[in-house]
Design an enzyme around this catalytic site. Structure first.
Site, mmCIF file in Angstrom:
data_model
loop_
_atom_site.group_PDB
_atom_site.id
_atom_site.type_symbol
_atom_site.label_atom_id
_atom_site.label_comp_id
_atom_site.label_asym_id
_atom_site.label_seq_id
_atom_site.Cartn_x
_atom_site.Cartn_y
_atom_site.Cartn_z
ATOM 1 N N SER A 71 0.836 -1.205 0.000
ATOM 2 C CA SER A 71 0.000 0.000 0.000
ATOM 3 C C SER A 71 0.868 1.251 0.000
ATOM 4 O O SER A 71 1.475 1.558 -1.006
ATOM 5 C CB SER A 71 -1.033 0.035 1.121
ATOM 6 O OG SER A 71 -1.989 1.058 0.811
ATOM 7 N N HIS A 76 4.778 13.907 6.662
ATOM 8 C CA HIS A 76 4.564 15.318 6.361
ATOM 9 C C HIS A 76 5.179 16.086 7.522
ATOM 10 O O HIS A 76 4.730 15.937 8.665
ATOM 11 C CB HIS A 76 3.076 15.634 6.208
ATOM 12 C CG HIS A 76 2.834 17.026 5.718
ATOM 13 N ND1 HIS A 76 2.990 17.379 4.390
ATOM 14 C CD2 HIS A 76 2.483 18.148 6.374
ATOM 15 C CE1 HIS A 76 2.725 18.674 4.251
ATOM 16 N NE2 HIS A 76 2.419 19.154 5.447
ATOM 17 N N CYS A 91 -1.461 -3.795 3.503
ATOM 18 C CA CYS A 91 -2.428 -4.876 3.333
ATOM 19 C C CYS A 91 -1.716 -6.196 3.610
ATOM 20 O O CYS A 91 -0.508 -6.313 3.432
ATOM 21 C CB CYS A 91 -2.958 -4.889 1.902
ATOM 22 S SG CYS A 91 -3.817 -3.377 1.458
#
Length: 123
Positions: A71, A76, A91
């Site tokens: 995935s 940030h 996943c």
């Protein structure tokens, strides 16, 4: 059952959301270092990195995104306050997103780590 292979294609995963504080600000404005650190953490946690990209903001801050076979993972940064938002979703059962976040926190020298896990899909 013990010894069975994990079911491939099972619609399930774990999504770890985290915040780090107390990180050295210069680390959080270095896009190349963040891309390498993110890739190293998720790889060590069992994920397969397909690509890592980043964007640097003016006057400061970086978003880095690792596209994973399992995935994605992202950071940030807010260098002006030594803080980072982290998002790791995998996943299946092979990669451990919580371990990836823990490793990333250690690699960045985070003073404070807050983390929550969301079980997604058919867990």
């Amino acid at each position: 059952m013990p010894g069975e292979e994990p079911l491939v294609g099972r619609f399930a995963g774990r999504h770890v959301l985290a915040e780090f504080e107390g990180v050295e600000p210069s680390l959080l404005d270095d896009a190349e270092l963040l891309k390498k650190t993110l890739a190293d953490a998720v790889t060590e946690a069992g994920a397969t990195v397909c690509e890592v990209v980043s964007h640097s903001f003016a006057p400061q801050g970086v978003t880095a995104l690792a596209l994973l076979a399992e995935s994605h993972a992202s950071v940030h940064t807010y260098p002006e306050i030594g803080s980072v938002f982290v998002d790791v979703f995998t996943c299946g059962d092979r990669a451990d997103p919580k371990r990836a976040v823990t490793l990333l926190a250690k690699m960045l020298g985070a003073g404070t780590v807050r983390m929550s896990t969301v079980e997604r899909g058919e867990n």
